[in-house]
Each structure stands twice: as structure tokens, then as C-alpha cells.
Enzyme design. Sequence first.
Site, mmCIF file in Angstrom:
data_model
loop_
_atom_site.group_PDB
_atom_site.id
_atom_site.type_symbol
_atom_site.label_atom_id
_atom_site.label_comp_id
_atom_site.label_asym_id
_atom_site.label_seq_id
_atom_site.Cartn_x
_atom_site.Cartn_y
_atom_site.Cartn_z
ATOM 1 N N SER A 56 0.942 -1.157 -0.018
ATOM 2 C CA SER A 56 -0.031 0.154 0.040
ATOM 3 C C SER A 56 0.758 1.351 -0.015
ATOM 4 C CB SER A 56 -0.821 0.051 1.269
ATOM 5 O OG SER A 56 -1.694 -0.876 1.086
ATOM 6 N N LYS A 97 -10.388 -2.180 11.517
ATOM 7 C CA LYS A 97 -10.640 -0.886 10.923
ATOM 8 C C LYS A 97 -11.584 -0.970 9.800
ATOM 9 C CE LYS A 97 -8.487 3.338 9.650
ATOM 10 N NZ LYS A 97 -7.093 4.191 9.564
ATOM 11 N N ASP A 98 -11.322 -1.937 8.802
ATOM 12 C CA ASP A 98 -12.139 -2.018 7.681
ATOM 13 C C ASP A 98 -13.797 -2.340 8.223
ATOM 14 O OD1 ASP A 98 -10.510 -1.300 5.767
ATOM 15 O OD2 ASP A 98 -10.046 -3.497 5.367
#
Lengths: 416, 254
Positions: free
Chosen positions: A217, A241-242
Site C-alpha cells: 500500500s 478498521k475495515d
Amino acid sequence: MSQPAWNSPVVKWIDERLPIFTLLHHSTSGYPTPKNLNYWWNFGSLAGVMLIVMIVTGIVLAMQYQPNAALAFDSVERIMRDVNYGWLLRYLHGNGGSMFFLVVYIHIFRGLYYGSYKRPRELLWWLGVVILLLMMATAFMGYVLPWGQMSFWAATVITNLFSAFPVVGSYIVHWLWGGFAVDNATLNRFYALHYLLPFVILGVVVLHLWALHTTKSNNPLGIDAKGPQDTIPFHPYYTVKDNFGIGVLLIVYLAFVFFAPNFFGEPDNYIPANPLQTPPHIVPEWYFLPYYAILRSIPDKLLGVLATFLSLLVLFVLPWLDFSRVRSATFRPLYKKVFWLLVLDVGVLGYVGANPPEGSFLVMGRIATAYYFLHWFVLVPLIALFERPRPLPVSISQPVLGGGLAAAAANPMEKA
Amino acid sequence: MQKPLAAAAAAALALGIVLPAHGADEQPQIERQQWSFYGVFGAFDRAAEQRGFEVYKDVCANCHSLNLLAYRDLAEIGLTAAEVNAVAASVQVEDGPNDQGQMFERPGKPSDRFKAPFANDEAARVANNGALPPDLSLIVKAREGGPDYVYSILAGFKEPPAGFKMTEGMSYNTAFPGHQIAMPPPLSEGVVSYTDGTKATVPQMAHDVVTFLAWAANPELETRHRVGVKTIIFLVILTGLLYAVKRKVWADVH
């Protein structure tokens, strides 16, 4: 990222023969991710969630839908009225398309802001653009399936774009239609392709993820991770978090589904398709409005069609138009300004696309179209050439401590 | 692109379809109304729905079909099984062929779709001065403005202003684009005698029949709102918990 030692003998037995658990490990708890990703990085996984929602609801709808010009409209209403929770499936699918585009557009603009298209992520970016193009084709053909007035006339207008090409134009259009007008043959093939393309998208998503896991990323600072102190494993940090992001997305998405299910729709599409009656205004779905504005801003039909295609295809050459080595707009004062101007410009194009092309809308559309291309072909390369970026931090872990001029002098070419 | 459009326009004119004419002296006036089914907790006013059905049955049904509804659906607006049977049995529907190969007429059953007033579109046009009365099953969803628009059409018949040139057989309507509508004013005070004794004024009837038609277009609305409220409450709690988990997992990174 060493090979994990499996505790369970069953897992070990399987993994030695088919390393599926190793693959999972490398994509989750063994996958190093920059520790500083902000919430804009949630939208990639949200797009994946929307793709799955669309495929699942779409398959169930396909079990009830009739792709026949005489039956299609009523079969959709039968789903709405007589199929158990058919209204929920259809509204999930219809609004899901809008949510999918919303999420993907935010994902793309995030990439534009933080320079995620730059070396070494050019192919990752290309695959993303291919996904966008496939999504547009899929969404367009899906919109035709309910066979309402807007379905029919959108199909007529969009397929007729190809008639702009000299010599071969009308042949292409007849070939797309499977006849001499938008009719049953058109509906049949659009249905077949609308069922096929999502799985092609799924395949390209796998390639997109493969490329991502190879280059890793990007992050808000746009600098590379220097070592383990800059990264955290994807699982559990980003999975959790997703998941929070998915919760927020579902609240927004389902609020539309349950309380304003026709917000994104056109009332005309509840009128059965009638080839003898053109609606007063033919308007595409909101996610096509900026392109529609570009198409209608150019007086020549062929040039308008080419400009519309170019407005998307320019994304393929963007990694070379923007040759600045600094990725993140955080450190690019000029690029940051034109980025927000581009967002504004696309918003203006969308607004113009929703209105009839006359009077001040026409002028506004032409200015916004000109600016759109000026952005990519003039401003972006010029800024890459002349902009003086702010000094980059030494590493993700030391964005403040090691920053400043001294660090910039020590690392004049923080890149790739 | 040009040719199909031109052909379509010519066909539309030939078939007597009324296209909205630009250059009318004033904009269509849409009156905003209070609707029981608006809002997150909105539900249909049962009494208004049932009165609206009476208006549809006695007035609208003379010209307008309601093809997507079956008589059995009326149970949803509070009609008893006996009442549904009676409504269905009041029409004769064609069935068959029987074992003699003949089509035959029989009284309607709850499972039958609402019987259309005309056999086909052509029959509807010839009986209506060339204009086709649209099917009303989805009318509330199929017009910009939704229930407000349909209400404003029904309550919007007026004498044309001085100097306004009317086409033969058309009526002046404040809400209709171009102000000339092929439908003659359908409602007049007392045209329906409500079984519940409500005074049948034009605004009352328009409001009732639009409530009925809003249900016809959105029969799932009450379930949708009910399930929606529960779902959103569930999701807000779940998302709050997910945020707490995220904070806990990330505590050592920040």
C-alpha cells in the site's frame, strides 16, 4: 513474513499439499501495511464489499427476472410485489450500484490525491481503471434491464454514440442492437453481458489485489516503509478498521434502501418502455453525469464521443503525465490546489450533466470540459516540472522528529 | 440518434400523445401536502386508503387500469375476506378455454388482477378522444413530484385564464406541464358517497385516492419502514461496538 508454524496437524497436512493457509497468512496477519493509513484507505475494501453485495443480490434477482421485452417490466414489478422480500433485493441492488460508484470514486480520488498511481504502482492503477470501465459497462447494461422508459432511451442514446464513427458507425450500432432498433435482441444480450461482466470485474479485482500485495500500500505521506517499525500486520489492525468502515457504509446504504429507495432513480423508469414516445429529458444515472456533460459540451458528435472516451482513458497515461517524484499532495502545495479544483470541476460537470444543455448550462459545461482536459494535459505536467515540493519526512515512524530541512537535505530524492 | 428521435416525435404526434409544450405562460404548480406515509415511521392512513379505493372504484376505474394489483391485495388496506370476495365478484372476467374449447365469463376471484376498463390501448384511445389513460399502478412513483403531483393534477382543474388558447377537448390544469390535459375534471363535490360518512370534497377525495395509489405503487412501504428502523438501530449499535474494538486493537499503535 516467515512461514507460520501450523499447530493443527490437519491444517499442516492440507497446507503442505495446497498452501492455502500460507496464502491466507501472507494476505492477512503476515501482510505488512503502513501504520499511518487514514480513513480514506477504507474505500478499497468497501468497494470489494459492494461488489460482493451486487453479485449476491444480482444472482437472486436473476432467478426471478425475465429478459424478454414483453415481460421484463412486469417481472421486475412481480419481484417487487409477489416475491418474498423481492423489494428488498431489488432496492439493495439498485441502490447498491450507486453506493459502489460512490465508494469507487472516493477510492480513485484518494489515489489521485496521494499519488498512488506513481511508480511502482502503475499496473495496480491501470487495473483499477479497467475495473472502472467494466463497472460502467455493467451498470449501463443493468440499467436497461427493467425496460422502463429511461432504460430504453438510455440504451438508444448510448448505443447510438457509436454511430458517430465514420463508415463503420452504423454497422457497429446494428451489431450492438442485434437488429435495427433497441429491442428484444438488445435486452437479451445486455442481460447475458450484465451477468457475465461482474465476474470479469471479480477477476480483475484479484489481479488488482495481487499487484497491491506486490507493491504494498501507498500511504498518506507517500514515502516507502523503511522497515518493520513503519508497518503493522493487515490483520488484525486493518481488518478491524475495515469492519468499522463497513458498518458506517451499511448505515448510509441501508438508510437509502429503506427510507429513500428511489432517491437515485428517475420516475420515468416506472413507465414501461415505449419506443414511440421520447421522454422530455433523457438523463443518465448520477455516476455518468460528468461524462454526459462532456459529451454534450462539444458541438461535433464524433469529437464529443472521442472526448468522452478520452476523459477516462487519460487515467491510463496519468503516471507519466504526472512525473513528479513526490507522491503525496501533502507535500505538493500547487498540486494540492489543482486537485481540489479538479474535484470542483467534476462536480460542476455532474451538475451540468443533470440539466438540459442550453443557455448558461451549455457555457458552464464547455468551460468545465475545457478545464478538465487542461488539468490533465497542461496543469499536471507543468506542476510536475516547476513545483517545489515541501521537504519529505525521513520515514513513516518519524514524520515530525526527522522532518524539516535537514532531513530533506539528507534525503533529497525520496522516491519510489 | 437524430433519425430515431425524429421518427419517435412524428409517431408521438400522429398518435395524439400530449407532449409538454414549452412557452406556457406559467410553471406547473405543485402543491405540497402532508402525507401519512412520509418519514421514517410513515404508514398509510387506513381510512384514507379505503376511501381512496372507493374513489378509484367509482371514478378512476372508468378509464384507468390498475394492472399490477390483484383483488387479494385489498386485504392489505384492511378489507375483510368477505369484502375482498365481494369486490372481486362484482366484475365478470374472461376465463378458459373450458373442456369444450370455449372461453367463458365468470365472476372475479380474489386471485384475479384488477379488471381493466378497456380491452387494449387502442380501445382506450378511441374512447378517450385519442388520449391513453395511463395505468395507475405505479403513477405515484412514475411522476416527478410523486403524490404531490398526482394530488395537484386532481385538484388543479380551473377555468383557463383569459386569452389562454385551449385545444378542442382539452381541460385547463394548473399542475399539468403545458396546462392542457386530455383528462376531463374527474372529481366534483359529492361524486363519491363515502361509506364512512366523510364529506366528499374535491381536496378530500384527491387526498384519499392519492393515499390509495401511493399504497398501490409501494405496497411494501410499511414493512420497509418497520424493518428499516430495526436494521438501522442494530447497525448503529454494531458499528459503535466495532469502533470500540478498533480503538482497543489500535491502542498500542497510537
